[in-house]
Write a protein that holds these residues in place. Structure first.
Motif, PDB file in Angstrom:
ATOM      1  N   SER A 190       4.496  24.100  27.406  1.00 12.35           N
ATOM      2  CA  SER A 190       4.819  25.501  27.689  1.00 12.35           C
ATOM      3  C   SER A 190       5.652  26.138  26.572  1.00 12.35           C
ATOM      4  CB  SER A 190       5.541  25.625  29.036  1.00 12.35           C
ATOM      5  OG  SER A 190       6.727  24.851  29.046  1.00 12.35           O
ATOM      6  N   GLU A 193       3.353  26.874  23.609  1.00 19.59           N
ATOM      7  CA  GLU A 193       2.468  27.992  23.964  1.00 19.59           C
ATOM      8  C   GLU A 193       3.196  29.319  23.813  1.00 19.59           C
ATOM      9  OE1 GLU A 193       1.059  27.267  27.872  1.00 19.59           O
ATOM     10  OE2 GLU A 193      -0.240  25.573  27.296  1.00 19.59           O
ATOM     11  N   GLU A 197       2.341  32.221  20.969  1.00 21.57           N
ATOM     12  CA  GLU A 197       2.077  33.621  21.314  1.00 21.57           C
ATOM     13  C   GLU A 197       2.932  34.554  20.465  1.00 21.57           C
ATOM     14  OE1 GLU A 197       2.540  36.654  25.158  1.00 21.57           O
ATOM     15  OE2 GLU A 197       2.806  34.487  25.403  1.00 21.57           O
ATOM     16  N   ALA A 203      -2.219  28.246  20.418  1.00 20.27           N
ATOM     17  CA  ALA A 203      -1.464  27.014  20.616  1.00 20.27           C
ATOM     18  C   ALA A 203      -2.299  25.786  20.271  1.00 20.27           C
ATOM     19  CB  ALA A 203      -0.968  26.936  22.055  1.00 20.27           C
TER      20      ALA A 203
END
Length: 431
Positions: A190, A193, A197, A203
């Motif tokens: 997470s 990712e 962004e 990713a």
């Protein structure tokens, strides 16, 4: 010590630009990119280490990771012409993201970090932290990312749960320095990712990263008269900025030496890397510069024999609350001008010859200077100075400016000293 008087009033343009540079440089990779941008505006051009180098006059620079070497070749210099090198470093102590970053406990989402360099751990508590660094992509590209949002925080334990905290704070590097960044279930991938962004990349294309935390509070002037500067990474981006400005200022002049800026990475962890002062990067650049101008090994030896390196790194101002920890005869103060750093055990490289070079540069620039020596009961740190002197066999002198809170998440220095240091470095490069 110099008796030169500090100007009564100061143009803060240089310090204003330093503030902008610090804000744009939360990682070593950003620091070299920001310095390169300034050099480009001064007419320098980037060259690749894999290309052949020519003998033409002008400014050039190479970037390898978090290190930058830049130099200016004046018109008409020979292959035996000595160099004037300013050595600095781009890295600062901080918290760096581990290869498997997503972690957490007790319902909190956290980020696993590793301690980089000599960190006063308590200075990273209860600060709003962003993330910066570089991402390595599957296609071989490296992309810089800078997230200046308050993303992470290392919360301190409330005094109600640690009644003895003011008797001595004890922090475990593994257990107590893990930042939080949310609530809920820990999900692998997470963090990356989210970073992807923000960086505008996929990713799935990220195969590696060098990410680190930084305090998102911007640098600022401090005090009633704005005579102090508070900010992150003053050690040692203040020197990188000063040396970059000085090199850009002397470019185009007729000089008896070839001026060089060496901004290394990994000084805070011992300089043992391909981008550190113990690596071959600077030596290779100096050698190739000699050979590109038709030089021989004899010319190289002559050039290095006449070369001087000014190792510029932050030093300690006398601390008003701990003055007994300083050498009683040497109390450097903010806005007193650059400091000459001396240690007879070669933790600093300064000797009598180097002192004379430093004093001459300050005198030429018209700036005052001070001397720093450690208290005999307080062993001092070290710099790239002794490493550079030993590796290349060149005369080296250690200098810097006086500061408080060195290695903290936020440091403090005089607001006039950055300009005074840059002025001295410029005079040194001019010879």
């Amino acid at each position: 010590m110099s008796t030169a008087a500090r100007p009564a009033s100061f143009d803060r343009t240089h310090t204003d630009d330093l503030i902008a540079y610090l804000s744009a440089s939360p990682s070593p990779f950003h620091a070299v990119a920001s310095a390169a941008e300034r050099l480009e505006k001064a007419g320098f051009r980037r060259v690749a280490e894999t290309d052949a180098w020519d003998a033409a006059a002008g400014g050039r620079y190479v970037i390898r990771g978090g290190a930058l070497i830049a130099w200016y070749v004046p018109e008409g210099v020979g292959p035996e012409t000595p160099f004037r090198v300013v050595g600095t470093h781009t890295d600062s102590p901080n918290l760096r993201v581990k290869p498997i970053p997503d972690t957490g406990t007790a319902g909190w989402r956290q980020v696993a970090v590793e301690i980089y360099g000599g960190v006063p751990l308590n200075t990273w508590l209860d600060r709003d932290l962003g993330i910066s660094g570089r991402l390595a992509l599957r296609d071989g590209r490296a992309v810089l990312v800078q997230i200046d949002e308050p993303l992470l925080r290392v919360p301190q334990l409330a005094i109600h749960l640690d009644r003895q905290v003011n008797e001595g704070l004890k922090l475990d590097k593994q257990r107590h320095l893990t930042p939080i960044w949310g609530i809920g279930e820990v999900t692998e991938g997470s963090l990356i990712e989210y970073v992807a962004e923000k960086a505008g990349v996929a990713a799935a294309d990220i195969v590696g990263w060098d990410l680190m935390t930084h305090d998102v509070q911007p640098p600022s002037y401090l005090g009633k008269d704005r005579e102090l500067l508070a900010g992150p990474r003053l050690d040692n981006l203040l020197s990188v900025h000063a040396a970059t400005a000085a090199l850009a200022a002397v470019a185009g002049a007729e000089l008896p030496y070839i001026p060089v800026l060496a901004a290394f990475d990994h000084e805070e962890t011992g300089s043992e890397s391909d981008t550190g002062a113990q690596g071959p990067l600077l030596g290779n650049v100096l050698d190739r510069s000699v050979y590109a101008r038709g030089g021989t090994p004899e010319d190289r030896a002559r050039a290095l024999a006449g070369t001087v390196c000014l190792s510029s790194d932050m030093g300690h101002a006398v601390h008003p609350n701990y003055s007994e920890r300083h050498e009683p005869g040497h109390h450097p103060m903010p806005n007193g001008g650059p400091i000459l750093k001396v240690n007879v055990n070669n933790r600093y490289a300064t000797d009598a010859v180097g002192r004379a070079v430093f004093a001459a540069a300050c005198e030429k620039a018209g700036v005052p200077w001070q001397t720093f020596v450690s208290n005999n009961a307080m062993p001092c740190g070290t710099t790239i100075g002794p490493i550079t002197a030993a590796r290349l066999g060149i005369t080296t002198v250690d200098c810097g400016i006086a500061a408080l809170s060195m290695h903290s998440a936020r440091e403090l220095c005089g607001a006039d000293d950055p300009y005074l240091l840059a002025s001295a470095i410029k005079a040194f490069l001019e010879g």
